[in-house]
Design a protein around this motif. Structure first.
Motif, PDB file in Angstrom:
ATOM      1  N   LYS A  19       1.635  -3.058   6.879  1.00  0.00           N
ATOM      2  CA  LYS A  19       2.370  -2.027   7.614  1.00  0.00           C
ATOM      3  C   LYS A  19       3.204  -1.158   6.671  1.00  0.00           C
ATOM      4  O   LYS A  19       3.327   0.056   6.881  1.00  0.00           O
ATOM      5  N   GLU A  20       3.777  -1.764   5.641  1.00  0.00           N
ATOM      6  CA  GLU A  20       4.608  -1.001   4.706  1.00  0.00           C
ATOM      7  C   GLU A  20       3.785   0.054   3.971  1.00  0.00           C
ATOM      8  O   GLU A  20       4.235   1.194   3.789  1.00  0.00           O
ATOM      9  N   GLU A  21       2.583  -0.299   3.547  1.00  0.00           N
ATOM     10  CA  GLU A  21       1.723   0.674   2.865  1.00  0.00           C
ATOM     11  C   GLU A  21       1.254   1.759   3.830  1.00  0.00           C
ATOM     12  O   GLU A  21       1.099   2.928   3.450  1.00  0.00           O
ATOM     13  N   LEU A  22       1.020   1.397   5.094  1.00  0.00           N
ATOM     14  CA  LEU A  22       0.642   2.402   6.091  1.00  0.00           C
ATOM     15  C   LEU A  22       1.790   3.377   6.327  1.00  0.00           C
ATOM     16  O   LEU A  22       1.580   4.594   6.406  1.00  0.00           O
ATOM     17  N   LEU A  23       3.006   2.864   6.410  1.00  0.00           N
ATOM     18  CA  LEU A  23       4.176   3.725   6.588  1.00  0.00           C
ATOM     19  C   LEU A  23       4.329   4.664   5.402  1.00  0.00           C
ATOM     20  O   LEU A  23       4.631   5.854   5.572  1.00  0.00           O
ATOM     21  N   GLN A  24       4.096   4.162   4.214  1.00  0.00           N
ATOM     22  CA  GLN A  24       4.190   4.999   3.019  1.00  0.00           C
ATOM     23  C   GLN A  24       3.147   6.116   3.056  1.00  0.00           C
ATOM     24  O   GLN A  24       3.445   7.270   2.720  1.00  0.00           O
ATOM     25  N   ALA A  25       1.939   5.798   3.488  1.00  0.00           N
ATOM     26  CA  ALA A  25       0.876   6.806   3.564  1.00  0.00           C
ATOM     27  C   ALA A  25       1.206   7.870   4.602  1.00  0.00           C
ATOM     28  O   ALA A  25       1.016   9.076   4.372  1.00  0.00           O
ATOM     29  N   VAL A  26       1.720   7.439   5.749  1.00  0.00           N
ATOM     30  CA  VAL A  26       2.052   8.376   6.825  1.00  0.00           C
ATOM     31  C   VAL A  26       3.253   9.233   6.445  1.00  0.00           C
ATOM     32  O   VAL A  26       3.342  10.416   6.814  1.00  0.00           O
ATOM     33  N   SER A  27       4.181   8.664   5.678  1.00  0.00           N
ATOM     34  CA  SER A  27       5.438   9.362   5.357  1.00  0.00           C
ATOM     35  C   SER A  27       5.292  10.383   4.249  1.00  0.00           C
ATOM     36  O   SER A  27       6.201  11.211   4.045  1.00  0.00           O
TER      37      SER A  27
END
Length: 324
Positions: free
Chosen positions: A256-264
């Motif tokens: 989830k942390e890497e997904l948040l980084q990609a989206v952000s």
């Protein structure tokens, strides 16, 4: 070749459809190449204008398939796990994951390398698109502000929950096509189950596609649909996704942390034109048809694709939620 197909739904599909659309495109491509294509299917199917012969079937089609002979057909092509009692060689295209203990036909073909490996097989053909149905209008955006979720949202393995969470936290818009969010937010837009032009119109509004699945996804047709519209894909590390997502077409996010980084991220590092070129080169219906024809020829010569029946080889159930 003389090839028989069976499908209980109306073809071509008018709205929502995955494998149904691919099956129809493949049949149409075969007919265009001069093969004799027959559909045992729904009486309301409108396939004859594409050079496909329709034999209407009401009720259990398996009884009809059992009676087919080599006098009329060289190959039967099915998309579910059933081996007709017919003398005609049958290819089974498996789109799903098997259950523990379930055995598949020795002539099964899977939809990705990982999907095949998970069932003890090496035989697979990637799903594909008819790009005429995915009009591409180059939209090179400097930022990623609007994201797409295209799947059955109520199915927990598709992980809509984390898509909503990261978009709300990053203050980015998420368009949900295939379900609805019960958590009100100005950033979350629920469209329900959509298909046809409505789906295309929603996709045109989005800059990137989220697919952080929590199971071994066999293929994920929505991945190449999004890429066909020029969208990068931010997906999880399971199943076919590492095979489909390249550095130029998206990112594999391990949690989830890497997904948040990609989206952000504020800058869009992807080229819509390059993504479209990638998917056209690797996932065209013409390529899929070439590969199926090669398998048809093997089966027509009496060869079997597997020595043993393929089956799910992992110790856990295919729908157990994987870590993310």
């Amino acid at each position: 070749m003389r090839i028989a197909f069976e499908h209980k739904g109306i073809l071509p599909v008018l709205k929502y459809g995955g494998i149904e659309r691919i099956l129809f495109w493949h049949m149409k491509e075969l007919a265009k190449r001069g093969h004799e294509v027959t559909l045992f299917g729904h009486p309301d199917s409108k396939v004859e204008e594409y050079g496909i012969k329709l034999i209407p079937v009401e009720g259990d089609a398996k009884k009809v398939l059992d009676t087919l002979t080599k006098k009329d057909f060289d190959i039967i092509h099915l998309t579910y796990n059933y081996e007709p009692k017919s003398e005609v060689p049958t290819l089974i295209n498996m789109q799903c994951n098997g259950q523990i203990g379930e055995k598949f036909s020795k002539n099964s073909v899977f939809v990705s390398k990982k999907h095949a490996n998970n069932h003890g097989s090496e035989h697979f053909i990637y799903n594909a698109l008819d790009f005429d149905e995915y009009p591409f209008e180059p939209k090179e955006s400097d930022s990623l502000s609007s994201f797409l979720f295209l799947a059955k949202g109520s199915w927990s393995v598709k992980n809509l929950k984390h898509c909503i969470s990261v978009c709300k936290k990053a203050k980015k818009h998420l368009h949900i096509a295939g379900g609805r969010s019960l958590m009100p937010s100005r950033f979350i837009h629920s469209h329900g189950m959509v298909g046809g032009q409505e789906k295309i119109d929603i996709m045109k509004q989005c800059d990137a596609f989220l697919f952080p699945v929590r199971w071994h996804e066999p293929f994920g047709i929505a991945i190449i649909e999004a890429m066909a519209m020029g969208m990068p894909v931010f997906g999880g590390p399971y199943g076919s996704l590492p095979e489909l997502i390249t550095e130029e077409s998206g990112r594999v996010c391990n949690n989830k942390e890497e997904l948040l980084q990609a989206v952000s991220q504020t800058k869009n590092d992807f080229s819509a034109s390059k993504i479209r070129a990638y998917v056209e080169e690797n996932f065209s219906i013409a390529r899929l048809t070439d590969e199926y024809l090669a398998y048809y020829e093997k089966l027509a010569l009496g060869e079997s694709l597997h020595k043993d029946h393929p089956s799910w080889k992992l110790s856990h159930s295919p729908e157990d939620l994987l870590d993310f």
